[in-house]
Design a protein around this motif. Structure first.
Motif, PDB file in Angstrom:
ATOM      1  N   GLY A  41       6.504  25.932 -22.960  1.00 29.66           N
ATOM      2  CA  GLY A  41       5.427  24.956 -22.931  1.00 29.66           C
ATOM      3  C   GLY A  41       4.310  25.357 -21.988  1.00 29.66           C
ATOM      4  N   ILE A  42       4.684  25.956 -20.868  1.00 30.69           N
ATOM      5  CA  ILE A  42       3.678  26.447 -19.917  1.00 30.69           C
ATOM      6  C   ILE A  42       2.871  27.571 -20.572  1.00 30.69           C
ATOM      7  N   GLU A  43       3.583  28.534 -21.136  1.00 32.73           N
ATOM      8  CA  GLU A  43       2.898  29.672 -21.758  1.00 32.73           C
ATOM      9  C   GLU A  43       2.052  29.249 -22.948  1.00 32.73           C
ATOM     10  N   GLY A  44       2.447  28.189 -23.619  1.00 32.94           N
ATOM     11  CA  GLY A  44       1.686  27.702 -24.760  1.00 32.94           C
ATOM     12  C   GLY A  44       0.520  26.807 -24.368  1.00 32.94           C
ATOM     13  N   GLY A  45       0.346  26.594 -23.060  1.00 27.70           N
ATOM     14  CA  GLY A  45      -0.749  25.762 -22.582  1.00 27.70           C
ATOM     15  C   GLY A  45      -0.535  24.282 -22.837  1.00 27.70           C
ATOM     16  N   GLU A  46       0.720  23.894 -23.033  1.00 24.70           N
ATOM     17  CA  GLU A  46       1.049  22.507 -23.347  1.00 24.70           C
ATOM     18  C   GLU A  46       1.472  21.707 -22.118  1.00 24.70           C
ATOM     19  N   ARG A  47       1.724  22.385 -21.019  1.00 28.60           N
ATOM     20  CA  ARG A  47       2.194  21.714 -19.799  1.00 28.60           C
ATOM     21  C   ARG A  47       1.081  21.674 -18.766  1.00 28.60           C
ATOM     22  N   ASN A  48       0.950  20.541 -18.111  1.00 29.37           N
ATOM     23  CA  ASN A  48      -0.054  20.352 -17.072  1.00 29.37           C
ATOM     24  C   ASN A  48       0.610  20.627 -15.725  1.00 29.37           C
ATOM     25  N   LEU A  49       0.412  21.808 -15.187  1.00 25.99           N
ATOM     26  CA  LEU A  49       1.059  22.207 -13.945  1.00 25.99           C
ATOM     27  C   LEU A  49       0.314  21.685 -12.722  1.00 25.99           C
ATOM     28  N   THR A  50       1.067  21.439 -11.663  1.00 27.60           N
ATOM     29  CA  THR A  50       0.440  21.144 -10.380  1.00 27.60           C
ATOM     30  C   THR A  50       0.053  22.474  -9.734  1.00 27.60           C
ATOM     31  N   LEU A  51      -0.833  22.414  -8.774  1.00 27.29           N
ATOM     32  CA  LEU A  51      -1.207  23.632  -8.054  1.00 27.29           C
ATOM     33  C   LEU A  51       0.001  24.207  -7.321  1.00 27.29           C
ATOM     34  N   LYS A  52       0.872  23.335  -6.864  1.00 33.31           N
ATOM     35  CA  LYS A  52       2.094  23.771  -6.186  1.00 33.31           C
ATOM     36  C   LYS A  52       2.972  24.591  -7.146  1.00 33.31           C
ATOM     37  N   SER A  53       3.049  24.153  -8.389  1.00 28.13           N
ATOM     38  CA  SER A  53       3.832  24.884  -9.401  1.00 28.13           C
ATOM     39  C   SER A  53       3.212  26.245  -9.688  1.00 28.13           C
ATOM     40  N   VAL A  54       1.900  26.282  -9.777  1.00 24.93           N
ATOM     41  CA  VAL A  54       1.208  27.554 -10.015  1.00 24.93           C
ATOM     42  C   VAL A  54       1.485  28.513  -8.856  1.00 24.93           C
ATOM     43  N   GLU A  55       1.441  27.996  -7.638  1.00 28.92           N
ATOM     44  CA  GLU A  55       1.727  28.829  -6.468  1.00 28.92           C
ATOM     45  C   GLU A  55       3.158  29.356  -6.498  1.00 28.92           C
ATOM     46  N   LYS A  56       4.100  28.512  -6.869  1.00 30.40           N
ATOM     47  CA  LYS A  56       5.518  28.914  -6.924  1.00 30.40           C
ATOM     48  C   LYS A  56       5.725  30.007  -7.974  1.00 30.40           C
ATOM     49  N   ILE A  57       5.137  29.818  -9.141  1.00 28.86           N
ATOM     50  CA  ILE A  57       5.263  30.811 -10.214  1.00 28.86           C
ATOM     51  C   ILE A  57       4.626  32.131  -9.784  1.00 28.86           C
ATOM     52  N   ALA A  58       3.440  32.049  -9.202  1.00 31.90           N
ATOM     53  CA  ALA A  58       2.736  33.256  -8.757  1.00 31.90           C
ATOM     54  C   ALA A  58       3.563  34.014  -7.717  1.00 31.90           C
ATOM     55  N   GLU A  59       4.162  33.274  -6.803  1.00 31.27           N
ATOM     56  CA  GLU A  59       4.986  33.902  -5.775  1.00 31.27           C
ATOM     57  C   GLU A  59       6.150  34.666  -6.404  1.00 31.27           C
ATOM     58  N   LYS A  60       6.810  34.048  -7.382  1.00 30.49           N
ATOM     59  CA  LYS A  60       7.953  34.695  -8.030  1.00 30.49           C
ATOM     60  C   LYS A  60       7.531  35.926  -8.834  1.00 30.49           C
ATOM     61  N   LEU A  61       6.284  35.932  -9.328  1.00 27.00           N
ATOM     62  CA  LEU A  61       5.780  37.077 -10.092  1.00 27.00           C
ATOM     63  C   LEU A  61       5.075  38.094  -9.194  1.00 27.00           C
ATOM     64  N   ASP A  62       4.960  37.758  -7.909  1.00 26.21           N
ATOM     65  CA  ASP A  62       4.296  38.612  -6.928  1.00 26.21           C
ATOM     66  C   ASP A  62       2.833  38.878  -7.301  1.00 26.21           C
ATOM     67  N   VAL A  63       2.133  37.788  -7.644  1.00 21.88           N
ATOM     68  CA  VAL A  63       0.692  37.849  -7.904  1.00 21.88           C
ATOM     69  C   VAL A  63       0.030  36.701  -7.145  1.00 21.88           C
ATOM     70  N   GLU A  64      -1.274  36.780  -7.001  1.00 24.40           N
ATOM     71  CA  GLU A  64      -2.025  35.686  -6.387  1.00 24.40           C
ATOM     72  C   GLU A  64      -2.145  34.538  -7.386  1.00 24.40           C
ATOM     73  N   ALA A  65      -2.050  33.314  -6.904  1.00 23.95           N
ATOM     74  CA  ALA A  65      -2.157  32.150  -7.768  1.00 23.95           C
ATOM     75  C   ALA A  65      -3.467  32.170  -8.551  1.00 23.95           C
ATOM     76  N   ARG A  66      -4.546  32.578  -7.909  1.00 26.72           N
ATOM     77  CA  ARG A  66      -5.837  32.601  -8.593  1.00 26.72           C
ATOM     78  C   ARG A  66      -5.862  33.607  -9.744  1.00 26.72           C
ATOM     79  N   GLU A  67      -4.996  34.629  -9.685  1.00 29.41           N
ATOM     80  CA  GLU A  67      -4.906  35.579 -10.797  1.00 29.41           C
ATOM     81  C   GLU A  67      -4.320  34.905 -12.030  1.00 29.41           C
ATOM     82  N   LEU A  68      -3.383  33.980 -11.832  1.00 32.24           N
ATOM     83  CA  LEU A  68      -2.825  33.244 -12.957  1.00 32.24           C
ATOM     84  C   LEU A  68      -3.866  32.328 -13.569  1.00 32.24           C
TER      85      LEU A  68
END
Length: 70
Positions: A41-68
């Motif tokens: 759902g996230i990848e399909g653009g169907e989920r409304n993520l919080t900024l905290k979620s974006v930061e958590k995902i970015a951290e696990k992927l070892d990228v900057e949140a703004r890159e996502l």
């Protein structure tokens, strides 16, 4: 930018980074502690993520949140 475009961009970028790292949706979902269908759902653009979620995902992927979000 139309409503929902950022969600779709995050989803596209997340998918690209996930694939770049050779991870399946299921594997990344497990790392993040979420269900695979939620990850889809996230990848399909169907989920409304919080900024905290974006930061958590970015951290696990070892990228900057703004890159996502870029």
């Amino acid at each position: 930018m139309a409503v929902g475009d950022l969600q779709k961009a995050v989803g596209r970028n997340l998918r690209a980074y996930r694939l770049e790292r050779g991870l399946s949706q299921e594997a990344l979902a497990e790392v993040l502690g979420v269900h695979r269908t939620y990850m889809g759902g996230i990848e399909g653009g169907e989920r409304n993520l919080t900024l905290k979620s974006v930061e958590k995902i970015a951290e696990k992927l070892d990228v900057e949140a703004r890159e996502l979000m870029g």
